[in-house]
Design a protein around this motif. Sequence first.
Motif, PDB file in Angstrom:
ATOM      1  N   ASP A 296       0.792  -1.132  -0.084  1.00 44.81           N
ATOM      2  CA  ASP A 296      -0.175  -0.056   0.074  1.00 44.81           C
ATOM      3  C   ASP A 296       0.879   1.113   0.098  1.00 44.81           C
ATOM      4  O   ASP A 296       1.486   1.751   0.887  1.00 44.81           O
ATOM      5  CB  ASP A 296      -0.969   0.092   1.318  1.00 44.81           C
ATOM      6  CG  ASP A 296      -1.745   1.171   1.372  1.00 44.81           C
ATOM      7  OD1 ASP A 296      -1.608   2.160   0.582  1.00 44.81           O
ATOM      8  OD2 ASP A 296      -2.893   0.888   2.127  1.00 44.81           O
TER       9      ASP A 296
ATOM     10  N   GLU B 195       0.338   4.081   2.821  1.00 43.17           N
ATOM     11  CA  GLU B 195       0.739   3.758   4.101  1.00 43.17           C
ATOM     12  C   GLU B 195       2.118   3.407   4.438  1.00 43.17           C
ATOM     13  O   GLU B 195       2.437   2.474   3.865  1.00 43.17           O
ATOM     14  CB  GLU B 195      -0.069   2.450   4.653  1.00 43.17           C
ATOM     15  CG  GLU B 195      -1.580   2.920   4.677  1.00 43.17           C
ATOM     16  CD  GLU B 195      -2.179   3.968   6.026  1.00 43.17           C
ATOM     17  OE1 GLU B 195      -1.643   3.931   7.000  1.00 43.17           O
ATOM     18  OE2 GLU B 195      -3.060   4.598   5.850  1.00 43.17           O
TER      19      GLU B 195
ATOM     20  N   ALA C 163      -0.675  -4.081   2.441  1.00 42.53           N
ATOM     21  CA  ALA C 163      -2.526  -3.955   2.532  1.00 42.53           C
ATOM     22  C   ALA C 163      -2.792  -5.124   2.908  1.00 42.53           C
ATOM     23  O   ALA C 163      -2.008  -6.318   3.179  1.00 42.53           O
ATOM     24  CB  ALA C 163      -2.886  -3.606   0.938  1.00 42.53           C
TER      25      ALA C 163
ATOM     26  N   PRO D 121      -7.323  -1.374   2.535  1.00 40.82           N
ATOM     27  CA  PRO D 121      -6.197  -0.485   3.271  1.00 40.82           C
ATOM     28  C   PRO D 121      -5.739  -0.956   4.452  1.00 40.82           C
ATOM     29  O   PRO D 121      -6.646  -1.628   5.283  1.00 40.82           O
ATOM     30  CB  PRO D 121      -6.841   0.872   3.007  1.00 40.82           C
ATOM     31  CG  PRO D 121      -8.348   0.759   3.335  1.00 40.82           C
ATOM     32  CD  PRO D 121      -8.802  -0.633   2.589  1.00 40.82           C
TER      33      PRO D 121
END
Length: 228
Positions: free
Chosen positions: A118, A121, A131, A150
């Motif tokens: 992801d 993040e 993720a 997410p």
Amino acid sequence: MPGLLLGDVFPDFEAETTTGKIKLHEFLGDSWAVLFSHPRDYTPVCTTELGRAARLHSEFSKRGVKMIALSVDCLEDHHGWTTDILAYNCEEFDGCSLPFPIIADSQRELAVALGMLDPDEKDKDGMPVTARCVFIIGPDKRLKLSLLYPATTGRNFDEILRVVDSLQLTAGRKVATPADWRPGDCVMVPPSMSEEEATSLFPAGVYTKDLPSGKKYLRYTPQPEAQQ
């Protein structure tokens, strides 16, 4: 491999896990499987997810489904984290272990290869975290379903179990499952199936819902038994 599509053969790989080294396809054998990834060890949402997965393990096992998790940390961290997960479940964890392995992917090699990262993040070191992927793999080693959450949103493992029920039913029967379907509910007859074939295949009866268009495409039948 990024861009893994439904129906593709799921990549085989070797990995270190909390239960020893595995080759994925060999580990899966003739079973269905759920492979689910986690951003990091010792993180709150992941701990609740693995705890829930452990509670539901027996339900997945009843359906012939193997479970395997992945997190971008080392085996030592995985083993330590397991103690917290079991404690979260309010279980006596002395001498116990999770009922499924956790893959160690500290170099993020699998996370990258399977398109799990992801980019929005990041961990404390500024690295992208994994993720919350869910891959459901059939006995033929082909990808049957993928979900991508997410890092901030925990998964609903009851929904994953429901999806397995639908996939296993529809793999052996010429039916589809409608929105919010649960095992035991009526299923749908595909529009491509003729009335004659539907009558032959579904002796319990086929029921058509009348629609303003006059088209007879919403056809239901009581759920048949899944074919093993």
